[in-house]
Design an enzyme around this catalytic site. Structure first.
Site, PDB file in Angstrom:
ATOM      1  N   ARG A  47       0.917  -1.104   0.117  1.00  9.97           N
ATOM      2  CA  ARG A  47      -0.027   0.103  -0.025  1.00  9.97           C
ATOM      3  C   ARG A  47       0.871   1.134   0.089  1.00  9.97           C
ATOM      4  O   ARG A  47       2.185   1.308   0.758  1.00  9.97           O
ATOM      5  CB  ARG A  47      -0.937   0.083   1.106  1.00  9.97           C
ATOM      6  N   SER A 145      -7.899  -1.038   0.832  1.00  5.34           N
ATOM      7  CA  SER A 145      -8.948  -1.300   1.969  1.00  5.34           C
ATOM      8  C   SER A 145      -9.485  -0.008   2.129  1.00  5.34           C
ATOM      9  O   SER A 145     -10.192   0.575   1.385  1.00  5.34           O
ATOM     10  CB  SER A 145      -8.553  -2.203   3.059  1.00  5.34           C
ATOM     11  N   HIS A 146      -9.818   0.255   3.588  1.00  9.10           N
ATOM     12  CA  HIS A 146     -10.362   1.372   4.141  1.00  9.10           C
ATOM     13  C   HIS A 146      -9.759   2.561   4.264  1.00  9.10           C
ATOM     14  O   HIS A 146     -10.107   3.503   4.705  1.00  9.10           O
ATOM     15  CB  HIS A 146     -10.992   1.134   5.263  1.00  9.10           C
ATOM     16  N   ASP A 303     -16.391  -1.397   3.763  1.00 10.05           N
ATOM     17  CA  ASP A 303     -15.483  -0.867   3.385  1.00 10.05           C
ATOM     18  C   ASP A 303     -15.147  -0.936   1.761  1.00 10.05           C
ATOM     19  O   ASP A 303     -16.002  -1.559   0.961  1.00 10.05           O
ATOM     20  CB  ASP A 303     -13.969  -0.749   3.845  1.00 10.05           C
ATOM     21  N   ASP A 305     -13.340  -2.192  -0.498  1.00 12.05           N
ATOM     22  CA  ASP A 305     -13.136  -3.628  -1.282  1.00 12.05           C
ATOM     23  C   ASP A 305     -14.304  -4.582  -0.595  1.00 12.05           C
ATOM     24  O   ASP A 305     -14.009  -5.704  -0.983  1.00 12.05           O
ATOM     25  CB  ASP A 305     -11.808  -4.046  -1.244  1.00 12.05           C
ATOM     26  N   GLU A 389     -11.182 -11.209  12.560  1.00 12.49           N
ATOM     27  CA  GLU A 389     -10.379 -10.221  13.044  1.00 12.49           C
ATOM     28  C   GLU A 389     -11.122  -9.133  13.694  1.00 12.49           C
ATOM     29  O   GLU A 389     -12.212  -8.689  13.533  1.00 12.49           O
ATOM     30  CB  GLU A 389      -9.452  -9.839  11.901  1.00 12.49           C
ATOM     31  N   SER A 391     -10.744  -6.330  13.629  1.00 12.80           N
ATOM     32  CA  SER A 391     -10.838  -5.205  12.701  1.00 12.80           C
ATOM     33  C   SER A 391     -12.068  -5.216  11.682  1.00 12.80           C
ATOM     34  O   SER A 391     -12.297  -4.590  10.524  1.00 12.80           O
ATOM     35  CB  SER A 391      -9.829  -4.766  11.917  1.00 12.80           C
TER      36      SER A 391
END
Length: 544
Positions: A47, A145-146, A303, A305, A389, A391
């Site tokens: 990323r 992702s987010h 989010d 994806d 997870e 998250s």
């Protein structure tokens, strides 16, 4: 400290300039001697940000060529499935990747009119494509992702459908950096205008087969028959068409409250730090949907994806991801006819309420370090019923005990919340309150703080011997871990437990921060004491 913009719409002048961002993607060249500009695969791929020269065309050229070489050496000779999310850098990165894949004569499949492809849809597609196939098929998801709108990401999913482990990503990472260092001399590439004419490219519908198969993992009929009022906010992400297709096929009449696709994500509420971050587990980012919660029996979001879920109930508002995971596990094992010997997977920074629920079900817990990759093998083989997870990322098996997706799937976790509400006539928040009555109330917190590359490296190397104290928050320390109990893999930090609480400290794999996770089953004050002592230890270790 909570920013004054938290929970409010971002001022127009703070929105990312998409044109400048994409220009920087092509114009800026990474300096490979600069650590922050190298290819670096964290827990969820590479990323970066094109303005900071950490996610640019050269990175994608190098990573993709390195991946082509890895596939050849590993005997992966089938179709490369490619999915992207709605971040501004995702489409340019897909074009770059295709130029390299097709030049290397690798057959690729991309989305048709549904231009965006959620991570779980890609994982599902890889698994389906490898059934009765003489070739090994895999895929990439281009997503951060987010993360904020200015970021980009690139993740490789193996033929088992899940994110590649470090034994693979380290090979790709090292080779990509070598290619960058050699000024891209080893790159094979075709012209952009030849992409759509390539004999190696096929354009397909990823979404319809995924949605048509949802009834094999979720009781779609019971949701429809209950006539629930369900609110959905895709948060401008890649799965908008998934929810439209669900309404079309199953007649659920989901109320999609936001159908905007905007790479600046201008419709979002700012997160705790004032940044736009499409985190469906943040009460600040999710404030607009939370405001609508009383209108619906159950509401949810994802989010960009779609690998994460955010559950909003009438009884609790936005549920803490830990709370919902505990409810989901309890419900699934109470309402699925799975084999008795299946394990329940959780990351070691997830709530101990999950441990208590799993124990009450007489099931075995499989605790692993942070990263969904640790659940892939178990989900793929059907020995792990559930992997989750803290998250807000999880997946689980189909009704018949076979694999569905081996990457996080926010769609099925959201639909499961609707199934729970329809079947039990109680929403997941009400069920969690019953857990608190039975097992006690859990006070949980995560704290992030800035840390540079060197400081994160020091934290990652902490050992049991570095903890000299015998107590934590006035309780005797029962255990100190640097390896997870389930698979003995390194935590990349450490975890300290007592009778009534614990903390874990680890560096972020994708941001310049470290993270402290803590929980107490005594009180908020006890939790704060755990956090303070954990912070003191971390500061001492990384600044000493």
């Amino acid at each position: 400290m909570i920013n004054k913009l938290a929970g409010k719409k971002a001022p127009k002048e703070t929105l990312v300039n998409v044109k400048e961002l994409i220009n920087a993607y092509y114009k800026n060249k990474p300096e490979v001697k600069e650590q922050t500009q190298k290819v670096s695969f964290g827990t969820s791929g590479h990323r970066g940000n094109s303005f900071k020269s950490s996610f640019n065309e050269n990175h994608i050229l190098a990573i993709t060529q390195a991946l082509c070489e890895y596939r050849k050496n590993a005997g992966i000779n089938g179709i490369m499935h490619i999915g992207i999310d709605t971040h501004a850098l995702s489409e340019p990165a897909q074009i770059t990747a295709l130029k390299v894949f097709l030049a290397n004569k690798i057959k690729c499949k991309i989305a048709n009119k549904y231009k965006f492809t959620p991570t779980p849809v890609l994982s599902f597609t890889i698994l389906e494509s490898n059934k009765n196939s003489e070739f090994l098929n895999d895929g990439i998801v281009i997503t951060p992702s987010h993360n904020p709108p200015s970021d980009g990401g690139y993740k490789y999913n193996m033929p088992n459908g899940g994110p590649a482990d470090t034994d693979v990503t380290s090979i790709i990472e090292n080779r990509a950096n070598e290619i960058l260092k050699n000024d891209l001399k080893d790159i094979k590439v075709i012209d952009e205008d030849k992409i759509m004419q390539s004999e190696y490219l096929e354009v397909i519908d990823f979404i319809t087969p995924y949605v048509e198969s949802l009834e094999t993992i979720i009781d779609m009929n019971i949701i429809k028959e209950a006539k629930l009022k369900i609110g959905v906010d895709p948060l401008g992400g890649s799965g908008l068409e998934v929810y439209k297709k669900i309404n079309e096929i199953y007649g659920l009449e989901l109320d999609i409250v936001n159908q905007k696709i905007d790479p600046t994500f201008s419709f979002m509420s700012c997160d705790h730090d004032g940044k736009i971050r499409m985190d469906c587990s943040s009460k600040y980012a999710m404030s607009s949907l939370i405001d609508l919660s009383k209108k619906y029996d159950i509401a949810f979001a994802n989010d960009p994806d779609f690998d994460r879920h955010g559950i909003v109930t009438k009884s609790m508002g936005l549920m803490n991801p830990n709370h919902y995971l505990a409810v989901a596990i309890w419900y699934l094992f109470s309402n699925r006819t799975w084999k008795d010997e299946l394990y329940v997977g959780k990351t070691l920074v997830s709530s101990s309420m999950i441990d208590k629920v799993v124990n009450s079900l007489n099931k075995k817990l499989f605790e692993v370090p942070v990263g969904f990759k640790w659940f892939v093998e178990g989900l793929h083989k059907g020995t792990l019923a559930f992997g989750g997870e803290e998250s807000a990322g999880a997946s689980f098996l189909r009704k018949d005990g076979t694999a569905w997706s081996t990457d996080k799937d926010g769609v099925i976790l959201n639909l499961l919340a609707a199934e729970i509400t329809a079947n039990l006539k109680r929403d997941p928040g009400e069920i969690y309150k019953e857990f608190e009555e039975e097992f006690g109330k859990a006070y949980y917190k995560r704290v992030d703080a800035p840390a540079n590359f060197e400081q994160k490296a020091k934290l990652k190397k902490l050992s049991v011997e570095d903890i000299t104290s015998k107590t934590l928050a006035k309780e005797e320390i029962e255990a100190i871990y640097t390896n997870a109990s389930g698979n003995k893999a390194s935590i990349g930090g450490l975890k300290v437990t007592t009778k009534s609480g614990w903390f874990a400290a680890r560096p972020s794999g994708t941001e310049d921060i470290y993270k402290i996770y803590a929980e107490s089953f005594i009180s908020e004050e006890h939790l704060e004491l755990i956090v303070k002592e954990a912070q003191d230890l971390v500061i001492k270790s990384i600044e000493g």
